[in-house]
Design a protein around this motif. Structure first.
Motif, PDB file in Angstrom:
ATOM      1  N   SER A 105      13.076   6.207   6.801  1.00  0.00           N
ATOM      2  CA  SER A 105      13.043   4.572   6.801  1.00  0.00           C
ATOM      3  C   SER A 105      14.214   3.836   5.966  1.00  0.00           C
ATOM      4  N   ASN A 158      17.424   4.495   7.274  1.00  0.00           N
ATOM      5  CA  ASN A 158      17.577   3.551   8.430  1.00  0.00           C
ATOM      6  C   ASN A 158      18.237   2.208   7.582  1.00  0.00           C
ATOM      7  N   VAL A 159      17.219   1.612   6.778  1.00  0.00           N
ATOM      8  CA  VAL A 159      17.757   0.480   6.131  1.00  0.00           C
ATOM      9  C   VAL A 159      19.269   0.538   5.428  1.00  0.00           C
ATOM     10  N   TRP A 160      19.595   1.427   4.856  1.00  0.00           N
ATOM     11  CA  TRP A 160      20.729   1.431   4.101  1.00  0.00           C
ATOM     12  C   TRP A 160      21.814   2.102   4.934  1.00  0.00           C
ATOM     13  N   GLN A 184      21.171   0.027   9.333  1.00  0.00           N
ATOM     14  CA  GLN A 184      21.019  -1.366   9.717  1.00  0.00           C
ATOM     15  C   GLN A 184      21.222  -2.200   8.483  1.00  0.00           C
ATOM     16  N   PRO A 185      22.231  -2.097   7.666  1.00  0.00           N
ATOM     17  CA  PRO A 185      22.405  -3.035   6.495  1.00  0.00           C
ATOM     18  C   PRO A 185      22.816  -4.248   6.680  1.00  0.00           C
ATOM     19  N   THR A 228      16.840  -9.364   9.210  1.00  0.00           N
ATOM     20  CA  THR A 228      15.238  -9.050   9.489  1.00  0.00           C
ATOM     21  C   THR A 228      14.591 -10.105   8.638  1.00  0.00           C
ATOM     22  N   TRP A 271      12.395  -9.239   6.838  1.00  0.00           N
ATOM     23  CA  TRP A 271      11.908  -8.824   5.501  1.00  0.00           C
ATOM     24  C   TRP A 271      13.089  -9.199   4.271  1.00  0.00           C
ATOM     25  N   ARG A 272      14.269  -9.675   4.679  1.00  0.00           N
ATOM     26  CA  ARG A 272      15.288  -9.717   3.752  1.00  0.00           C
ATOM     27  C   ARG A 272      14.901 -10.925   2.873  1.00  0.00           C
ATOM     28  N   ILE A 295      22.173  -7.002   3.780  1.00  0.00           N
ATOM     29  CA  ILE A 295      21.938  -6.498   2.365  1.00  0.00           C
ATOM     30  C   ILE A 295      22.786  -7.165   1.251  1.00  0.00           C
TER      31      ILE A 295
END
Length: 125
Positions: free
Chosen positions: A15, A18-20, A23-24, A28, A30-31, A38
């Motif tokens: 996970s 994946n984030v870094w 999908q940076p 989302t 969650w940001r 990011i």
């Protein structure tokens, strides 16, 4: 218990990667703040752009170490504690900018999972 800890290592490690790495730039819910990437998220926290790359490097290295720790268990505690520290920072950044509580949920969840990985014996007797 071994399989549960390994499953948690896979969930957290993959996970974070994946984030870094994947999908940076994905927008989302969650940001932090109103960020869509990011880099924008770190700017919303009041952090300089260079910190994105430092934090990203540290999180990616620790996530890889957490995955490697499946085969080299001596790394497990250190990788999990390192990620827990970084995730604590993530939660605190959401608090700093008064984000709604739900935005810090992924970081808080992975923080708890890292503490489980670090402190629950993989093979208790």
């Amino acid at each position: 218990m071994d399989y549960l800890i390994i499953a948690l290592q896979l969930i957290v490690g993959l996970s974070i990667l994946n984030v870094w790495l994947v999908q940076p730039t994905k927008n989302t819910k969650w940001r932090g703040g109103n960020a869509t990437t990011i880099v924008e998220e770190f700017q919303a926290y009041g952090l300089p752009v260079w910190s994105v790359y430092v934090v990203g490097f540290i999180k990616v290295v620790l996530a890889v170490l957490l995955l490697v720790a499946i085969w080299v268990p001596e790394l497990r505690f250190y990788a999990a504690i390192g990620l827990a520290a970084m995730l604590t920072g993530s939660v605190l950044m959401h608090v700093k900018i008064s984000d709604p509580l739900f935005k810090s949920f992924p970081a808080a969840l992975f923080l708890v999972l890292c503490l489980i990985i670090a402190f629950v014996p993989a093979n208790p007797l």
